[in-house]
Design an enzyme around this catalytic site. Structure first.
Site, PDB file in Angstrom:
ATOM      1  N   LYS A  14     -54.732  95.995  12.194  1.00 27.01           N
ATOM      2  CA  LYS A  14     -53.784  96.359  11.126  1.00 27.01           C
ATOM      3  C   LYS A  14     -52.710  97.324  11.624  1.00 27.01           C
ATOM      4  O   LYS A  14     -51.538  97.178  11.306  1.00 27.01           O
ATOM      5  CB  LYS A  14     -54.513  96.993   9.926  1.00 27.01           C
ATOM      6  N   ARG A  89     -58.987 100.601  -0.250  1.00 29.87           N
ATOM      7  CA  ARG A  89     -60.246 100.293   0.455  1.00 29.87           C
ATOM      8  C   ARG A  89     -61.418 100.156  -0.502  1.00 29.87           C
ATOM      9  O   ARG A  89     -62.536  99.901  -0.047  1.00 29.87           O
ATOM     10  CB  ARG A  89     -60.547 101.423   1.441  1.00 29.87           C
ATOM     11  N   ARG A 124     -63.474  94.779  20.100  1.00 29.98           N
ATOM     12  CA  ARG A 124     -62.195  95.493  20.025  1.00 29.98           C
ATOM     13  C   ARG A 124     -62.415  96.988  19.830  1.00 29.98           C
ATOM     14  O   ARG A 124     -61.644  97.819  20.322  1.00 29.98           O
ATOM     15  CB  ARG A 124     -61.338  94.941  18.874  1.00 29.98           C
ATOM     16  N   ARG A 134     -59.733 109.180  18.982  1.00 27.48           N
ATOM     17  CA  ARG A 134     -60.398 109.294  17.691  1.00 27.48           C
ATOM     18  C   ARG A 134     -61.910 109.365  17.855  1.00 27.48           C
ATOM     19  O   ARG A 134     -62.508 108.467  18.451  1.00 27.48           O
ATOM     20  CB  ARG A 134     -60.019 108.094  16.811  1.00 27.48           C
ATOM     21  N   ARG A 146     -68.851 101.841  10.033  1.00 28.57           N
ATOM     22  CA  ARG A 146     -67.545 101.538   9.443  1.00 28.57           C
ATOM     23  C   ARG A 146     -67.462 100.059   9.048  1.00 28.57           C
ATOM     24  O   ARG A 146     -66.885  99.714   8.026  1.00 28.57           O
ATOM     25  CB  ARG A 146     -66.414 101.863  10.434  1.00 28.57           C
TER      26      ARG A 146
END
Ligand code: AMP
Length: 192
Positions: A14, A89, A124, A134, A146
């Site tokens: 994204k 979300r 990925r 991060r 996640r």
């Protein structure tokens, strides 16, 4: 105005596609993840309260992200449009966005959903963990958390927009260039 939501699981691409879209269409990028990371960097109260949740792979409360998005929409109403990245979300966030759009006299033109298989997402994620700074990209337990949170809390948002006839799926397994081409096709068709 052209207002779109770029939707999909974490690591679907994204962020990368948002940059491509912004360059071509001149939209304002509204990434709740980026906004939260800026708050964390500045060490604000909001940033401090979000940090632990983000590092654990959990979502921050709806009212926090809705408030941030509200401020940004109001500050940029004269722009060419918005690209919402990583928001909404949850289904309540989607409802709140409808309300904000109504209040500000704007509408969502399309929701582009990037579909990527779970196995590929994990691959990925590992790659991104090697280059990003991060904390939530480094730990395999957080990465899978996640993805699970996405499946439980975020995936239902796709149905919310399917029912409104706004959801357009793009195959996110393809190359970055091909995915961008497919996204442009959708955007050009809703812009006409
Ligand atoms: P992202 O950069 O979009 O991957 O977001 C990084 C993290 O920020 C997510 O894993 C969540 O913890 C938090 N976050 C970002 N956007 C939202 C949102 N719309 N609702 C709740 N939490 C969010």
């Amino acid at each position: 105005m052209l207002n779109i939501i770029l939707f999909g699981p974490p690591y679907a691409g994204k962020g990368t596609q948002s940059q491509n879209i912004i360059e071509k269409y001149g939209l304002i990028h509204l990434s709740t993840g980026d906004l939260l990371r800026a708050e964390m960097k500045e060490g604000t109260e909001l940033g401090k309260s979000a940090q632990q949740l983000i590092n654990d792979g959990l979502l921050v409360p709806d009212e926090v992200v809705i408030g941030m998005i509200n401020n940004k929409i109001k500050a940029n109403l004269s722009s060419k449009g918005f690209i919402f990245d990583g928001f909404p979300r949850t289904v309540p966030q989607a409802g709140a966005l409808d309300h904000l759009c109504h209040e500000n006299g704007i509408k969502i033109d399309a929701v582009i959903g990037l579909s990527v298989e779970t196995e590929e997402l994990t691959k990925r994620a590992v790659l991104r963990g090697q280059t990003s700074n991060r904390a939530d990209d480094k730990d395999p337990a957080v990465i899978s958390k996640r993805i699970i949170v996405y499946q439980d809390e975020t995936a239902p948002v796709a149905d919310y927009y399917r029912k409104k006839g706004l959801y357009k799926e793009v195959d996110g397994m393809n190359s970055i260039e091909q995915v961008f081409k497919d996204i442009c096709e959708v955007l050009d068709s809703v812009q006409e």
